[in-house]
Motif scaffolding. Structure first.
Motif, PDB file in Angstrom:
ATOM      1  N   LEU A 194       0.826  -1.209   0.000  1.00  0.00           N
ATOM      2  CA  LEU A 194       0.000   0.000   0.000  1.00  0.00           C
ATOM      3  C   LEU A 194       0.857   1.254   0.000  1.00  0.00           C
ATOM      4  CD1 LEU A 194      -3.025   0.865   0.188  1.00  0.00           C
ATOM      5  CD2 LEU A 194      -2.693   1.050   2.650  1.00  0.00           C
ATOM      6  N   VAL A 195       1.908   1.241   0.795  1.00  0.00           N
ATOM      7  CA  VAL A 195       2.793   2.398   0.881  1.00  0.00           C
ATOM      8  C   VAL A 195       3.628   2.524  -0.388  1.00  0.00           C
ATOM      9  CG1 VAL A 195       4.712   3.448   2.151  1.00  0.00           C
ATOM     10  CG2 VAL A 195       2.880   2.296   3.402  1.00  0.00           C
ATOM     11  N   ALA A 196       4.166   1.398  -0.858  1.00  0.00           N
ATOM     12  CA  ALA A 196       4.985   1.426  -2.070  1.00  0.00           C
ATOM     13  C   ALA A 196       4.182   1.947  -3.260  1.00  0.00           C
ATOM     14  CB  ALA A 196       5.526   0.032  -2.357  1.00  0.00           C
ATOM     15  N   ALA A 197       2.919   1.537  -3.355  1.00  0.00           N
ATOM     16  CA  ALA A 197       2.079   2.004  -4.455  1.00  0.00           C
ATOM     17  C   ALA A 197       1.832   3.501  -4.358  1.00  0.00           C
ATOM     18  CB  ALA A 197       0.751   1.243  -4.451  1.00  0.00           C
ATOM     19  N   ALA A 198       1.612   3.989  -3.144  1.00  0.00           N
ATOM     20  CA  ALA A 198       1.369   5.421  -2.949  1.00  0.00           C
ATOM     21  C   ALA A 198       2.619   6.247  -3.245  1.00  0.00           C
ATOM     22  CB  ALA A 198       0.894   5.679  -1.515  1.00  0.00           C
ATOM     23  N   MET A 199       3.797   5.693  -2.950  1.00  0.00           N
ATOM     24  CA  MET A 199       5.048   6.409  -3.202  1.00  0.00           C
ATOM     25  C   MET A 199       5.423   6.403  -4.672  1.00  0.00           C
ATOM     26  SD  MET A 199       7.408   5.116   0.018  1.00  0.00           S
ATOM     27  CE  MET A 199       8.865   5.966  -0.618  1.00  0.00           C
ATOM     28  N   GLY A 200       5.194   5.300  -5.336  1.00  0.00           N
ATOM     29  CA  GLY A 200       5.640   5.140  -6.715  1.00  0.00           C
ATOM     30  C   GLY A 200       7.048   4.565  -6.766  1.00  0.00           C
ATOM     31  N   ALA A 201       7.344   3.831  -7.805  1.00  0.00           N
ATOM     32  CA  ALA A 201       8.630   3.136  -7.915  1.00  0.00           C
ATOM     33  C   ALA A 201       9.849   4.058  -7.815  1.00  0.00           C
ATOM     34  CB  ALA A 201       8.677   2.322  -9.203  1.00  0.00           C
ATOM     35  N   PRO A 202       9.850   5.217  -8.482  1.00  0.00           N
ATOM     36  CA  PRO A 202      11.028   6.084  -8.381  1.00  0.00           C
ATOM     37  C   PRO A 202      11.313   6.533  -6.947  1.00  0.00           C
ATOM     38  CG  PRO A 202       9.678   6.731 -10.242  1.00  0.00           C
ATOM     39  CD  PRO A 202       8.863   5.747  -9.456  1.00  0.00           C
ATOM     40  N   ASN A 203      10.266   6.880  -6.192  1.00  0.00           N
ATOM     41  CA  ASN A 203      10.474   7.324  -4.814  1.00  0.00           C
ATOM     42  C   ASN A 203      10.846   6.181  -3.885  1.00  0.00           C
ATOM     43  OD1 ASN A 203      10.130  10.065  -5.177  1.00  0.00           O
ATOM     44  ND2 ASN A 203       7.938  10.026  -4.782  1.00  0.00           N
ATOM     45  N   VAL A 204      10.366   4.974  -4.184  1.00  0.00           N
ATOM     46  CA  VAL A 204      10.787   3.813  -3.394  1.00  0.00           C
ATOM     47  C   VAL A 204      12.281   3.578  -3.596  1.00  0.00           C
ATOM     48  CG1 VAL A 204      10.593   1.312  -3.136  1.00  0.00           C
ATOM     49  CG2 VAL A 204       8.524   2.695  -3.333  1.00  0.00           C
TER      50      VAL A 204
END
Length: 227
Positions: free
Chosen positions: A90-100
């Motif tokens: 849920l958090v990873a999706a909200a952040m987006g791959a570049p921000n992860v």
């Protein structure tokens, strides 16, 4: 197994007894990639009650003394929170791959800064912020935790209000606890125009109860996510 173990001051037994009711969680070390980045499984138990960092003023000169174990514990907890949070779908999706990906870089940098701080302290239980190596490491910690706040904490706290469930609630509660630890780190050096972290936060008999409760909240969050 501890990675780094800063030397700790001895504390009055009555302080330790008073804290046991608050500080209950101890990591199991089942997943070393998510915890104990600086020290090990003793990081979050009651027996490691923390004395507040202090500042003294002589004329126009203010000397800030940092408690090594306190700083290390806060960094450990923030690393545990960050690595756990970004692995939540849920958090990873909200952040987006570049921000992860960027968050992973920040986590690595914060780990390095934390280790550098402990190394600069050597066998000392407290160190002066005026020491060049201590200041460089601590300032790096502040920079990296600022990134944690921007990339991870802000994402979690900004999740839509209509998202519900225990996972979201736990993540938001842990994010609030992580923000508290960042404020405490800033407050350690927030004097005479240095890092503007606001007023120093409350402590009880020399033990920062806010920091201890925040670490306990993060510990429960990490444990709930299987870390």
């Amino acid at each position: 197994m501890a990675i780094l173990q800063p030397k700790r001051a001895k504390y009055d037994k009555t302080f330790l007894t008073a804290c046991r009711a608050v500080f209950l969680w101890e990591p199991s070390m089942q997943n070393p990639t998510r915890r104990a980045f600086l020290r090990g499984s003793s990081a979050l138990v009651a027996a490691t009650a923390l004395a507040a960092c202090t500042s003294t003023k002589s004329g126009t000169t203010t000397t800030i003394t940092l408690n090594v174990a306190e700083v290390a514990d806060y960094v450990d907890a923030l690393l545990n929170f960050s690595s756990t949070a970004i692995n939540m779908p849920l958090v990873a999706a909200a952040m987006g791959a570049p921000n992860v990906a960027l968050a992973n870089t920040v986590i690595a940098a914060l780990t390095t800064a934390g280790k550098a701080f402990v190394a600069a302290a050597g066998s000392s239980t407290s160190v002066s912020y005026d020491s060049a190596s201590v200041k460089a490491a601590f300032d790096s910690i502040l920079t990296d935790t600022g990134q944690v706040n921007t990339l991870i904490i802000a994402t979690i706290t900004g999740m839509a209000a209509d998202l519900s469930g225990s996972v979201v609630t736990q993540a938001k509660t842990a994010a609030g606890a992580a923000a508290t630890l960042i404020d405490l780190l800033k407050a350690m050096v927030a004097v005479s125009g240095r890092h503007a972290g606001g007023p120093r936060l409350a402590s009880d008999n020399g033990i920062n109860m806010q920091g201890m409760v925040a670490m306990n909240v993060i510990g429960a969050f990490v444990s709930a996510q299987g870390g």
